[in-house]
Design a protein around this motif. Structure first.
Motif, PDB file in Angstrom:
ATOM      1  N   GLY A 161       0.807  -1.374   0.069  1.00 28.65           N
ATOM      2  CA  GLY A 161       0.322  -0.145  -0.289  1.00 28.65           C
ATOM      3  C   GLY A 161       0.737   1.069   0.012  1.00 28.65           C
ATOM      4  O   GLY A 161       2.425   0.977  -0.306  1.00 28.65           O
ATOM      5  N   ALA A 191      -3.561   5.920  -2.172  1.00 27.25           N
ATOM      6  CA  ALA A 191      -3.125   5.475  -3.401  1.00 27.25           C
ATOM      7  C   ALA A 191      -2.962   6.580  -4.423  1.00 27.25           C
ATOM      8  O   ALA A 191      -4.098   7.166  -4.814  1.00 27.25           O
ATOM      9  N   GLU A 223      -2.830   7.248  -7.756  1.00 25.35           N
ATOM     10  CA  GLU A 223      -3.609   6.948  -9.192  1.00 25.35           C
ATOM     11  C   GLU A 223      -3.216   7.762 -10.459  1.00 25.35           C
ATOM     12  O   GLU A 223      -2.107   8.550 -10.822  1.00 25.35           O
ATOM     13  N   ILE A 229       3.352   2.757  -8.265  1.00 26.71           N
ATOM     14  CA  ILE A 229       1.734   1.606  -8.099  1.00 26.71           C
ATOM     15  C   ILE A 229       1.993   0.248  -8.341  1.00 26.71           C
ATOM     16  O   ILE A 229       1.438  -0.290  -7.994  1.00 26.71           O
TER      17      ILE A 229
END
Length: 378
Positions: free
Chosen positions: A26, A45, A47, A95
């Motif tokens: 995470g 998160a 993106e 990511i």
């Protein structure tokens, strides 16, 4: 109620307490309090919501494959001006790393002692430091912190701790990065350099936004005088998507040529001879300027005098024609052609003077230079 024992100390927590042997995959930020000490906090998160431009996806995979193969820390420097894809590339690596099961720790602020805290994390993870040259820049002498935060990080980058780490560093100005990090592949294995979008890159971006070829050509021509990053292209596309014209849009947008750019300047003569120089110019300037040219041996040959704003686009190149500039050979060459002086010249000097005195200017080309060396070159 949950009770955690550490040494001889017991701490009480609510029933929603969870314990882990490792930091879960995470995104996390770092927090520090004088009473509570160091901790990680779950961060939103990262993106990527739209098509990516200016990023080589192969390099994203290359970094993660190399990290998996490495038996020690791996570092990546992403350098270049703002708005040309560094942070987006760092985000894409992060990511993909999180998807592979790595925790990603985002460092956005320097706090003394942060290197020791990161060093204490005994598992494989990714550490993202965006705008490293700014976040970890030198402190003022009057500051209570160490004068150079980057020095604190060196032992961390060297990989002495257990639990290898992937360090991703972005920077706008390499001069703000310690000399102990640049050209040191033992600490930072990769250094990806980012440049402004090419004409093809500009076309792809604007074409994808539905901009007409007519307006795209105007933007590309403008980019020969002002370097446009993807932030600029986004703003231009936003204005043109509604059917506007580039001339109207650029007058209102926050896009101006604040500084002169460095150009490679090439003078072409009608018989194929050419001379090159490098000079810092603002092609929007209406003040007359000149550029001196030398041959490969460093002999002064001549100069062109012109108004930079007269440089115009011709078949995708920034060009000056003879009608918008003057070419004069160097005074010493003129003097050498004087009949009284010829007998005192070496054969090479006489040949040089006679050759360049016969040259007729065809045109002059201006191209952005990637070099930061302002010295004239041949």
């Amino acid at each position: 109620m949950k009770v955690i024992k550490s040494g001889t100390e017991l701490r009480l927590y609510s029933d929603n307490l969870e314990t882990f042997d490792k930091i879960p995959a995470g995104f996390y930020s770092i927090s520090f309090g004088t009473m509570t000490g160091w901790s990680l906090e779950v961060a939103p998160a990262l993106e990527v919501k739209e098509k990516v431009y200016g990023v080589n996806s192969d390099k994203v995979s290359k970094v993660l494959k190399a990290f998996k193969r490495s038996n020690k820390n791996l570092g990546v420097i992403l350098s270049g001006d703002k708005g040309i894809g560094k942070s987006l590339t760092a985000r894409m690596i992060s990511i993909k790393a999180a998807a592979l099961g790595y925790p990603v720790i985002i460092v956005s602020t320097y706090i003394p002692g942060i290197a020791s805290f990161l060093n204490s994390i005994e598992q494989e993870c990714v550490v993202l430091m965006d705008e490293f040259d700014k976040t970890f820049g030198s402190r003022d002498e009057d500051s209570n912190t160490i004068s150079d935060p980057q020095t604190e990080m060196l032992s961390l980058f060297d990989g002495i701790s257990s639990g290898k780490k992937l360090f991703i560093v972005t920077c706008n100005d390499l001069n703000g990065v310690s000399s102990f990090l640049v050209n040191r592949p033992g600490r930072f294995h990769y250094h990806f350099r980012f440049d402004y979008p090419t004409a093809d890159g500009i076309y792809e971006y604007l074409h994808d936004k539905g901009i007409t070829d007519k307006e795209i050509r105007k933007v590309i021509e403008f980019s020969h005088k002002v370097q446009l990053n993807y932030d600029c292209l986004h703003a231009i596309a936003f204005e043109l998507e509604d059917g506007g014209e580039f001339e109207d849009a650029i007058n209102d947008l926050n896009i101006i040529n604040m500084n002169a750019q460095i150009y490679n300047i090439t003078v072409y003569f009608t018989d194929g001879a050419m001379l090159r120089a490098k000079q810092k110019l603002n092609l929007f300037s209406s003040e007359e300027t000149s550029t001196d040219f030398f041959d490969k041996e460093g002999h002064a040959i001549g100069r062109i005098t012109y108004v930079p704003s007269d440089v115009s686009d011709f078949n995708g190149k920034e060009v000056l024609t003879p009608s918008h500039c003057t070419w004069d050979i160097d005074d010493n060459l003129k003097s050498a052609l004087n009949a009284r002086n010829k007998d005192f010249l070496t054969p090479a000097a006489r040949e040089r003077a006679e050759f360049w005195s016969k040259q007729k200017l065809d045109h002059v080309e201006f191209m952005f230079s990637e070099s930061r060396n302002y010295k004239y070159t041949v």
